[in-house]
Design an enzyme around this catalytic site. Sequence first.
Site, PDB file in Angstrom:
ATOM      1  CG  ASN A  98      -0.549  -0.072   2.515  1.00  0.00           C
ATOM      2  OD1 ASN A  98       0.619  -0.356   2.769  1.00  0.00           O
ATOM      3  ND2 ASN A  98      -1.418   0.204   3.465  1.00  0.00           N
ATOM      4  CG  ASP A  99       0.240   3.899   3.198  1.00  0.00           C
ATOM      5  OD1 ASP A  99      -0.725   3.298   2.693  1.00  0.00           O
ATOM      6  OD2 ASP A  99       0.199   4.439   4.316  1.00  0.00           O
ATOM      7  NE  ARG A 149      -2.356   5.988  11.477  1.00  0.00           N
ATOM      8  CZ  ARG A 149      -3.298   5.978  12.412  1.00  0.00           C
ATOM      9  NH1 ARG A 149      -2.976   5.962  13.684  1.00  0.00           N
ATOM     10  NH2 ARG A 149      -4.577   5.993  12.075  1.00  0.00           N
ATOM     11  CG  ASP A 150       1.256   7.835   8.605  1.00  0.00           C
ATOM     12  OD1 ASP A 150       1.791   6.751   8.905  1.00  0.00           O
ATOM     13  OD2 ASP A 150       0.041   7.952   8.395  1.00  0.00           O
ATOM     14  CD  GLU A 173      -4.212   6.643   8.248  1.00  0.00           C
ATOM     15  OE1 GLU A 173      -3.755   5.769   9.000  1.00  0.00           O
ATOM     16  OE2 GLU A 173      -4.823   6.389   7.183  1.00  0.00           O
TER      17      GLU A 173
END
Length: 466
Positions: free
Chosen positions: A19-20, A142-143, A198
């Site tokens: 995914n990301d 996060r992130d 996010e």
Amino acid sequence: MDLRHRPRYHFASLANFMNDPTGLIQWKGRYHLFYQHNPHGAVSINKHKGHAVSDDLVHWVHLPIALAPTPGSYDSAHTATGCVVDNDGTPTFVYTGFASLDPLIESQCIATSTDDLLTWRKHPANPVIPGPPPGLEVTGFRDPCVWREDGTWYMALGSGIRGLGGAVLLYRSPDLVSWEYLQPILVGDPAETGTVWECPNFFPLDGRHVLIVSHLPARGCFYFTGTYADYRFIPEAKGVLDWGHCFYAPQTFRDDLGRRIMFGWLQEARSGEAQQAAGWSGVMSLPQVLSLDSRGALLTAPAPEVEALRRRHRRLTDLPLSPEIYVLPEVRGEFLEIIAAIDPGDAQRVALHVRRSPDGEEETLIVFDRGRARLSIDRRRSSLSAAVVRDVREAPLALPEGEPLELRLFLDGSALELYANRGTYLASRLYPEREDSLGIALSAEGAGARATLDVWEMESIWERYV
């Protein structure tokens, strides 16, 4: 592995789940793409950092896993999304470690490389940010998006403040190890932009600052543009990044040409069982170049490097459109680029039909509705399978009198990316069941509509490395 619907000119992992994008950088002239990846199955657990490299931004070589969870540690559940920065010649990964998913335990970590990004060593001081700021009740943590400014490192961290809305938290550090919390740079309205933000991207562009966030629970992408001063961002314009509600968790970077390049994850639109049965899940968007218009709206365009993938070309000019569906002769396929210029004339609706079976049982419609000033992707007949999403996604699009509808469409297996007038972008996923759902057609409701199309067959991005 079931290769049906698998793209051939969008990046995907060799198999299993991805995914990301979670680390984009041009290092010593080569483009590096890191991404979240489960190498053990087509399911979103146990995320490692996959790695690929490219000389031209479109053809990629798979490299070994860059980072893996360490059992019993701060990242035992996931080595999750982050970024790669150049710390005075030392490539440094800044990423979120998940120690647990239930309960959710998130912290920020770093790793460094001494062999040009091939292998990584986790820092002994990890986690460098062990948890949220004291007294702040967050809905996510996060992130990290990290940049250097006047000799100091800054981090924009995806979060949300309970009772307020999605937020981006700002930290600073002299060395990427010791971090000080400053304040939120922006807090959103939960009714409009969700409760968790996010994958923040925060960067200067064309004289302004841009903030891109992926928001939960809706799993969509917003952007804001405006001014940044005194550790606070003041939005002056905002918009939706992808009206197709497929493009998610994008990441940007500045390349050696000074361009702001972006990749995003094109989310699946089929059941988890279907993904596991196929043996693969997830695909990356094509690379996009970002710019701002005079109003501060964020514009996306395919990177010109994508044109190197064009092969056999057909041009059809001045085609009259009517309610009767006109199937383009000798133009069909699932790996295509299509550029269409359509003069709507007096027609109220015009449609481009793609992945159409000869009898129309399966097809996806791209429809411009002049009366409603909407451009849509209609997937209600895109597949006979009950395991896929079949819906309509639409974007606002009003054409001034005399302006043609301009579409640039990329079809690649299950991946669809559509660019239209003035930066409108919709991404989608298609999973036709029939092997003959390959046709391209046009139609219009009303008189006077005409179209000119250029169609290219697109080569695989992997062929030169086989």
